[in-house]
Design a protein around this motif. Structure first.
Motif, PDB file in Angstrom:
ATOM      1  N   PRO A   1       3.286  17.541  -9.400  1.00  0.00           N
ATOM      2  CA  PRO A   1       2.362  16.478  -9.818  1.00  0.00           C
ATOM      3  C   PRO A   1       1.800  15.652  -8.657  1.00  0.00           C
ATOM      4  CG  PRO A   1       4.200  16.582 -11.334  1.00  0.00           C
ATOM      5  CD  PRO A   1       4.534  17.517 -10.208  1.00  0.00           C
ATOM      6  N   VAL A   2       2.611  15.380  -7.648  1.00  0.00           N
ATOM      7  CA  VAL A   2       2.097  14.630  -6.492  1.00  0.00           C
ATOM      8  C   VAL A   2       1.153  15.511  -5.670  1.00  0.00           C
ATOM      9  CG1 VAL A   2       2.714  13.510  -4.323  1.00  0.00           C
ATOM     10  CG2 VAL A   2       4.038  13.053  -6.376  1.00  0.00           C
ATOM     11  N   LEU A   3       1.512  16.781  -5.487  1.00  0.00           N
ATOM     12  CA  LEU A   3       0.626  17.678  -4.758  1.00  0.00           C
ATOM     13  C   LEU A   3      -0.747  17.752  -5.427  1.00  0.00           C
ATOM     14  CD1 LEU A   3       3.002  20.673  -3.910  1.00  0.00           C
ATOM     15  CD2 LEU A   3       2.308  18.777  -2.431  1.00  0.00           C
ATOM     16  N   MET A   4      -0.752  17.771  -6.759  1.00  0.00           N
ATOM     17  CA  MET A   4      -2.025  17.865  -7.466  1.00  0.00           C
ATOM     18  C   MET A   4      -2.864  16.604  -7.291  1.00  0.00           C
ATOM     19  SD  MET A   4      -2.204  20.858  -8.401  1.00  0.00           S
ATOM     20  CE  MET A   4      -3.810  20.647  -9.179  1.00  0.00           C
ATOM     21  N   GLN A   5      -2.234  15.458  -7.041  1.00  0.00           N
ATOM     22  CA  GLN A   5      -3.008  14.255  -6.738  1.00  0.00           C
ATOM     23  C   GLN A   5      -3.803  14.441  -5.446  1.00  0.00           C
ATOM     24  OE1 GLN A   5      -0.551  10.748  -6.697  1.00  0.00           O
ATOM     25  NE2 GLN A   5       0.065  10.962  -8.830  1.00  0.00           N
ATOM     26  N   PHE A   6      -3.184  15.094  -4.458  1.00  0.00           N
ATOM     27  CA  PHE A   6      -3.900  15.392  -3.217  1.00  0.00           C
ATOM     28  C   PHE A   6      -5.050  16.364  -3.485  1.00  0.00           C
ATOM     29  CE2 PHE A   6       0.132  13.908  -1.472  1.00  0.00           C
ATOM     30  CZ  PHE A   6      -0.280  13.160  -0.384  1.00  0.00           C
ATOM     31  N   VAL A   7      -4.791  17.399  -4.300  1.00  0.00           N
ATOM     32  CA  VAL A   7      -5.816  18.394  -4.601  1.00  0.00           C
ATOM     33  C   VAL A   7      -7.016  17.734  -5.283  1.00  0.00           C
ATOM     34  CG1 VAL A   7      -6.364  20.446  -5.964  1.00  0.00           C
ATOM     35  CG2 VAL A   7      -4.178  20.299  -4.746  1.00  0.00           C
ATOM     36  N   ILE A   8      -6.753  16.922  -6.286  1.00  0.00           N
ATOM     37  CA  ILE A   8      -7.838  16.259  -7.015  1.00  0.00           C
ATOM     38  C   ILE A   8      -8.646  15.367  -6.082  1.00  0.00           C
ATOM     39  CG2 ILE A   8      -8.335  14.555  -8.812  1.00  0.00           C
ATOM     40  CD1 ILE A   8      -5.888  15.721 -10.322  1.00  0.00           C
ATOM     41  N   SER A   9      -7.955  14.669  -5.197  1.00  0.00           N
ATOM     42  CA  SER A   9      -8.657  13.794  -4.264  1.00  0.00           C
ATOM     43  C   SER A   9      -9.545  14.596  -3.318  1.00  0.00           C
ATOM     44  CB  SER A   9      -7.641  12.975  -3.454  1.00  0.00           C
ATOM     45  OG  SER A   9      -8.305  12.182  -2.491  1.00  0.00           O
ATOM     46  N   VAL A  10      -9.044  15.714  -2.799  1.00  0.00           N
ATOM     47  CA  VAL A  10      -9.839  16.551  -1.895  1.00  0.00           C
ATOM     48  C   VAL A  10     -11.056  17.117  -2.625  1.00  0.00           C
ATOM     49  CG1 VAL A  10      -9.841  18.737  -0.619  1.00  0.00           C
ATOM     50  CG2 VAL A  10      -7.944  17.131  -0.336  1.00  0.00           C
ATOM     51  N   VAL A  11     -10.861  17.615  -3.844  1.00  0.00           N
ATOM     52  CA  VAL A  11     -11.968  18.189  -4.607  1.00  0.00           C
ATOM     53  C   VAL A  11     -13.029  17.130  -4.886  1.00  0.00           C
ATOM     54  CG1 VAL A  11     -12.613  19.165  -6.843  1.00  0.00           C
ATOM     55  CG2 VAL A  11     -10.586  20.027  -5.640  1.00  0.00           C
ATOM     56  N   THR A  12     -12.599  15.940  -5.311  1.00  0.00           N
ATOM     57  CA  THR A  12     -13.534  14.860  -5.627  1.00  0.00           C
ATOM     58  C   THR A  12     -14.318  14.430  -4.390  1.00  0.00           C
ATOM     59  OG1 THR A  12     -12.069  14.071  -7.378  1.00  0.00           O
ATOM     60  CG2 THR A  12     -13.740  12.543  -6.588  1.00  0.00           C
ATOM     61  N   ALA A  13     -13.608  14.291  -3.264  1.00  0.00           N
ATOM     62  CA  ALA A  13     -14.277  13.881  -2.031  1.00  0.00           C
ATOM     63  C   ALA A  13     -15.233  14.959  -1.536  1.00  0.00           C
ATOM     64  CB  ALA A  13     -13.237  13.559  -0.959  1.00  0.00           C
ATOM     65  N   ALA A  14     -14.849  16.215  -1.669  1.00  0.00           N
ATOM     66  CA  ALA A  14     -15.710  17.306  -1.206  1.00  0.00           C
ATOM     67  C   ALA A  14     -17.024  17.350  -1.975  1.00  0.00           C
ATOM     68  CB  ALA A  14     -14.977  18.636  -1.332  1.00  0.00           C
ATOM     69  N   ARG A  15     -16.992  17.018  -3.259  1.00  0.00           N
ATOM     70  CA  ARG A  15     -18.218  17.038  -4.048  1.00  0.00           C
ATOM     71  C   ARG A  15     -19.218  15.994  -3.559  1.00  0.00           C
ATOM     72  NH1 ARG A  15     -19.824  20.966  -4.841  1.00  0.00           N
ATOM     73  NH2 ARG A  15     -21.454  19.998  -6.110  1.00  0.00           N
ATOM     74  N   ARG A  16     -18.729  14.918  -2.969  1.00  0.00           N
ATOM     75  CA  ARG A  16     -19.648  13.919  -2.409  1.00  0.00           C
ATOM     76  C   ARG A  16     -20.488  14.518  -1.288  1.00  0.00           C
ATOM     77  NH1 ARG A  16     -17.839  10.220   0.441  1.00  0.00           N
ATOM     78  NH2 ARG A  16     -15.617  10.697   0.631  1.00  0.00           N
ATOM     79  N   PHE A  17     -19.966  15.558  -0.649  1.00  0.00           N
ATOM     80  CA  PHE A  17     -20.671  16.229   0.444  1.00  0.00           C
ATOM     81  C   PHE A  17     -21.267  17.563  -0.014  1.00  0.00           C
ATOM     82  CE2 PHE A  17     -17.521  13.492   2.481  1.00  0.00           C
ATOM     83  CZ  PHE A  17     -18.278  12.858   3.469  1.00  0.00           C
ATOM     84  N   ASP A  18     -21.349  17.751  -1.337  1.00  0.00           N
ATOM     85  CA  ASP A  18     -21.916  18.983  -1.901  1.00  0.00           C
ATOM     86  C   ASP A  18     -21.127  20.207  -1.455  1.00  0.00           C
ATOM     87  OD1 ASP A  18     -23.675  20.340  -3.541  1.00  0.00           O
ATOM     88  OD2 ASP A  18     -25.093  20.751  -1.923  1.00  0.00           O
ATOM     89  N   HIS A  19     -19.806  20.076  -1.356  1.00  0.00           N
ATOM     90  CA  HIS A  19     -18.926  21.190  -1.019  1.00  0.00           C
ATOM     91  C   HIS A  19     -17.978  21.474  -2.179  1.00  0.00           C
ATOM     92  CE1 HIS A  19     -20.404  20.995   3.053  1.00  0.00           C
ATOM     93  NE2 HIS A  19     -19.553  21.909   3.472  1.00  0.00           N
TER      94      HIS A  19
END
Length: 343
Positions: free
Chosen positions: A75-93
């Motif tokens: 569950p904690v690892l997935m918090q990192f994953v969600i954060s990376v995915v969300t941040a990447a979308r801000r850069f159209d990645h």
């Protein structure tokens, strides 16, 4: 499906102008830019990912390498994953998640196949065998975690050594003289994962600095193992009054184990955790804790990676300072002989 030519006709411009507006590679007048964007909106146009990749020599994909070993709290690892995915979308990645333990071969496969423009690497060991290959890949990368030798790498994480020390300092300030660290499962220490090793090192350093007695014990996250760990700690250290826990799934059974042994938190024993805020808030009592800033770490890791892709200089090391939140699980220590509180 609308094409770039359809957008150009709708806006009354050339296809190259549409491309320049969408890519930002050339300055276009604001009036023209607004006409193009309005046409994109009306027609529901989406650039073709393959064509865009060929034109820019970029895939607009980040590889997130996170092997799922036993002993890690998903569950904690997935918090990192969600954060990376969300941040990447801000850069159209987009994000390509790789969870298999492929070591150097996995890094090589990502680089050789052009699956991703850059890499974020998690599950970092102090002596990580992937580092020599990572240094030679020629693709931007960021590590969430710190190896023993971080030279030439870009790393970000919570300062776990400072987090371990902050927990000890809080208990020492409350008058506790004997404290224990209930840590990760044994395999995490055997693999020398950086976050666990650095927490233990910071805990030990703070014990020496504050003149406290204490010990670190690995713990499997099962009720029986937690009860056995707590029973053993109290048998070896009858004056134990403070516990730091850095193992999220052990938190509920740890509190249950103290209750089963007739000890009340915080009246008889104080507990401080290193865990996400939601885990601390669910405790009964609510746990004083150092938060795991997964959202901030993931977001900043992506920011660093995007800067490297753009050729900008970034700091090699980013350590986030620990933030300890006082709740209900830690209080002034009780004298184990008289039962009175001491400071």
């Amino acid at each position: 499906m609308a094409t770039i030519g359809d957008v150009a006709r709708q806006a009354g411009v050339s296809p190259s102008t549409v491309s320049y507006v969408l890519s930002g590679k050339r300055t276009i007048s604001e009036e023209t830019r607004q006409r193009v964007l309005a046409a994109v909106e009306v027609l529901g146009y989406h650039p073709h990912a393959g064509a865009r990749a060929l034109a820019s020599n970029r895939s607009n994909v980040i590889a997130l390498i996170m092997p799922l070993y036993t002993g890690l709290y998903v569950p904690v690892l997935m918090q990192f994953v969600i954060s990376v995915v969300t941040a990447a979308r801000r850069f159209d990645h987009d994000v390509l998640l790789l969870t298999q333990d492929e070591g150097e071969q996995g890094l090589e496969r990502v680089a050789a196949s052009s699956l991703a423009d850059a890499l974020i690497v998690m599950d970092v060991e102090l002596h990580d065998r992937r580092l020599p290959r990572l240094r030679s890949l020629g693709r931007p990368s960021v590590l969430i975690g710190f190896p023993a030798d971080a030279d030439g790498l870009t790393c970000i994480d919570l300062d776990f050594a400072a987090a371990g020390a902050a927990c000890v300092d809080h208990l020492a300030d409350l008058g506790h003289a004997c404290v224990a660290l209930v840590g990760s499962p044994p395999e995490v220490y055997e693999r020398e994962l950086g976050f666990a090793s650095r927490t233990a090192a910071g805990f030990d350093e703070a014990l020496r600095r504050r003149g406290l007695r204490g010990t670190t014990v690995p713990c499997e996250p099962t009720p029986d193992a937690v009860l056995e760990t707590v029973t053993g700690l109290l048998r070896r250290h009858p004056d134990l009054t403070g516990v730091v826990v850095h193992n999220e799934p052990t938190v509920p059974p740890l509190l249950d184990a103290f209750a089963a042994l007739g000890l009340r938190v915080p009246r008889d024993v104080s507990v401080v955790a290193i865990c996400p805020d939601e885990v601390a808030e669910r405790g009964k009592p609510r746990l004083t804790s150092v938060s795991i800033p997964a959202e901030e770490v993931g977001r900043l890791a992506v920011d660093l990676l995007m800067a490297k892709l753009d050729g900008r200089a970034v700091p090699e090391a980013t350590l986030l300072p620990p933030a300890l939140t006082v709740r209900d699980s830690a209080a002034a220590a009780r004298n184990t002989r008289t039962g009175s509180r001491r400071r």
